[in-house]
Design a protein around this motif. Structure first.
Motif, PDB file in Angstrom:
ATOM      1  N   ARG A 142      -2.749   1.144 -11.550  1.00  0.00           N
ATOM      2  CA  ARG A 142      -2.440   1.016  -9.922  1.00  0.00           C
ATOM      3  C   ARG A 142      -3.434   1.612  -9.145  1.00  0.00           C
ATOM      4  O   ARG A 142      -3.809   1.578  -8.150  1.00  0.00           O
ATOM      5  CB  ARG A 142      -1.297   1.596  -9.509  1.00  0.00           C
ATOM      6  N   THR A 170      -8.623   1.547  -5.725  1.00  0.00           N
ATOM      7  CA  THR A 170      -8.190   2.653  -4.709  1.00  0.00           C
ATOM      8  C   THR A 170      -9.098   4.034  -4.765  1.00  0.00           C
ATOM      9  O   THR A 170      -9.999   4.173  -5.436  1.00  0.00           O
ATOM     10  CB  THR A 170      -6.813   3.126  -4.924  1.00  0.00           C
ATOM     11  N   GLN A 171      -8.648   4.758  -3.637  1.00  0.00           N
ATOM     12  CA  GLN A 171      -9.791   6.029  -3.675  1.00  0.00           C
ATOM     13  C   GLN A 171      -9.376   6.918  -4.900  1.00  0.00           C
ATOM     14  O   GLN A 171     -10.190   8.081  -5.152  1.00  0.00           O
ATOM     15  CB  GLN A 171      -9.250   6.805  -2.337  1.00  0.00           C
ATOM     16  N   TYR A 172      -8.243   6.636  -5.705  1.00  0.00           N
ATOM     17  CA  TYR A 172      -8.099   7.515  -6.917  1.00  0.00           C
ATOM     18  C   TYR A 172      -8.489   6.813  -8.153  1.00  0.00           C
ATOM     19  O   TYR A 172      -8.021   7.137  -9.239  1.00  0.00           O
ATOM     20  CB  TYR A 172      -6.617   7.661  -7.140  1.00  0.00           C
ATOM     21  N   ASN A 198       2.508   1.689  -3.246  1.00  0.00           N
ATOM     22  CA  ASN A 198       1.573   2.056  -4.480  1.00  0.00           C
ATOM     23  C   ASN A 198       1.329   3.300  -4.206  1.00  0.00           C
ATOM     24  O   ASN A 198       1.212   4.160  -5.341  1.00  0.00           O
ATOM     25  CB  ASN A 198       0.509   1.203  -4.335  1.00  0.00           C
ATOM     26  N   GLU A 199       1.145   3.802  -3.003  1.00  0.00           N
ATOM     27  CA  GLU A 199       0.927   5.376  -3.016  1.00  0.00           C
ATOM     28  C   GLU A 199       1.954   6.357  -3.395  1.00  0.00           C
ATOM     29  O   GLU A 199       1.839   7.234  -4.140  1.00  0.00           O
ATOM     30  CB  GLU A 199       0.659   5.526  -1.585  1.00  0.00           C
ATOM     31  N   GLN A 200       3.262   5.791  -2.955  1.00  0.00           N
ATOM     32  CA  GLN A 200       4.342   6.624  -3.337  1.00  0.00           C
ATOM     33  C   GLN A 200       4.571   6.526  -5.028  1.00  0.00           C
ATOM     34  O   GLN A 200       4.894   7.400  -5.706  1.00  0.00           O
ATOM     35  CB  GLN A 200       5.609   6.067  -2.738  1.00  0.00           C
ATOM     36  N   PHE A 241      -3.052  13.533  -7.380  1.00  0.00           N
ATOM     37  CA  PHE A 241      -2.273  12.829  -6.399  1.00  0.00           C
ATOM     38  C   PHE A 241      -1.412  13.577  -5.282  1.00  0.00           C
ATOM     39  O   PHE A 241      -0.751  12.816  -4.456  1.00  0.00           O
ATOM     40  CB  PHE A 241      -1.218  11.765  -7.221  1.00  0.00           C
ATOM     41  N   ARG A 250       2.188   8.799  -6.918  1.00  0.00           N
ATOM     42  CA  ARG A 250       2.596  10.325  -6.918  1.00  0.00           C
ATOM     43  C   ARG A 250       3.956  10.486  -7.623  1.00  0.00           C
ATOM     44  O   ARG A 250       3.953  11.471  -8.472  1.00  0.00           O
ATOM     45  CB  ARG A 250       3.175  10.788  -5.191  1.00  0.00           C
ATOM     46  N   ALA A 281       0.843  -0.960  -0.023  1.00  0.00           N
ATOM     47  CA  ALA A 281       0.168   0.002   0.033  1.00  0.00           C
ATOM     48  C   ALA A 281       0.903   1.165   0.072  1.00  0.00           C
ATOM     49  O   ALA A 281       0.553   2.155  -0.701  1.00  0.00           O
ATOM     50  CB  ALA A 281      -0.908   0.028   1.097  1.00  0.00           C
ATOM     51  N   LYS A 282       1.973   1.221   0.822  1.00  0.00           N
ATOM     52  CA  LYS A 282       3.006   2.335   0.776  1.00  0.00           C
ATOM     53  C   LYS A 282       3.582   2.456  -0.405  1.00  0.00           C
ATOM     54  O   LYS A 282       3.664   3.916  -0.877  1.00  0.00           O
ATOM     55  CB  LYS A 282       3.911   2.262   1.854  1.00  0.00           C
TER      56      LYS A 282
END
Length: 335
Positions: free
Chosen positions: A241, A245-247, A192-194, A295, A197, A189-190
């Motif tokens: 990705r 997700t929230q995006y 994927n978030e990075q 993002f 961005r 999760a970390k």
């Protein structure tokens, strides 16, 4: 750490030379590592990886059956195996700069040069267990942070402590597979978030360079077309990705960007810039900036645009310095 726990460490190792594999096995078993599986081809590695679910891997990069370095990259990007964060050591007889750079870019933890001292190998295994580098994630890299202290201090890219099954085994913490699976999911999760961005910044960065290049060239050269392929790849990665997700809504913007970019790329070197293409080129830049803002909702849009412009200026300055020979040539082995 209880040395007896070394028997629990599952090590997967490979080399095309039988005598080399025997040497590794003897050295590892003499030091308490007895849960060993070996392979002599890269097909063997890929098939064993899912079965053994090792705690670490080391292998030679010149084995038959494919490209070992590409397999490591696939592992880090979650395309191979179940744990993208496995400690990985690669070995080679020929540490030329081209090879070393590929190994580093793939995200391997270490590269050892043959002829290999088994003492060095055992020391590196212990180092990976107790002093492994945290991971860093960019738009095209997932792996150990190799930046120098000054670069790390000046960077805003966060470091990620990833699961280390090797250390967990040696500490007796890996008996419950649910704990490791949970740690992997949290790290994913970390990452994927990075990655989202970083990919968004990459898209805006590339789009800002492509537009003026197309407008100043009667025909795009291979560098410009390569940038366009880079933009498409980064956008496709984000589109994949954001699913679930929230995006997820950003996928629609990515699709609009991809339609435009692919249409331009299809023209290839046959395209000549004229006013009728203005909207298409400018749309790339506009959509790239929109993805970046999505993002980074906590950031000011003008501040983000300024960061992209500064990154472009630094990139161009570095390319100019390289062309003028003002930057030193890289060495064949990493410091």
């Amino acid at each position: 750490m209880n040395p007896e726990r070394r028997t629990d460490v599952r090590i997967l190792y490979g080399d095309s030379g039988q005598s080399t594999r025997i040497l590794y096995r003897q050295a590892l078993m003499a030091n308490g590592y007895t849960s060993l599986r070996e392979f002599d081809t890269l097909e063997g590695f890929a098939s064993l990886l899912a079965v053994v679910q090792p705690d670490m891997v080391f292998m030679d990069i010149d084995m038959p059956g494919g490209d070992a370095i590409s397999l490591v990259r696939d592992l880090r990007h979650g395309k191979l195996g179940v744990n993208p964060y496995l400690p990985v050591i690669l070995t080679t007889w020929e540490p030329q700069h081209r090879v070393v750079k590929r190994v580093i870019d793939a995200g391997a933890d270490d590269l050892l040069v043959k002829p290999l001292s088994t003492r060095i190998l055992l020391e590196r295994i212990e180092a990976l267990a107790w002093n492994r580098k945290p991971f860093v994630v960019t738009s095209d890299y997932i792996g150990p942070d190799r930046r120098k202290a000054d670069a790390r201090r000046d960077s805003t890219v966060p470091l990620i402590e990833v699961p280390n099954p090797l250390r967990a085994r040696l500490q007796g913490e890996a008996n419950d597979t649910r704990v490791m699976k949970k740690a992997i999911l949290e790290a994913n999760a970390k990452v994927n978030e990075q990655r989202l961005r970083a990919g968004a910044f990459r898209i805006a960065f590339v789009a800002q360079q492509i537009v003026p290049l197309y407008k100043t060239q009667t025909q795009p050269d291979e560098t410009t077309l390569g940038m366009l392929r880079d933009l498409i790849a980064s956008t496709e990665d984000i589109q994949r990705r954001v699913i679930g997700t929230q995006y997820a809504h950003v996928a629609q913007i990515c699709e609009r960007l991809l339609v435009t970019a692919r249409h331009i790329l299809e023209q290839g070197k046959d395209i000549a810039f004229d006013p009728s293409w203005t909207k298409s080129f400018d749309l790339l830049k506009t959509l790239g900036e929109a993805v970046l803002v999505f993002f980074n909702p906590e950031r000011d849009a003008l501040e983000l645009a300024r960061e992209v412009a500064e990154a472009v200026d630094r990139y161009r300055a570095r390319k100019a310095a390289q062309a003028a020979g003002r930057l030193p040539e890289p060495t064949d082995v990493p410091a």
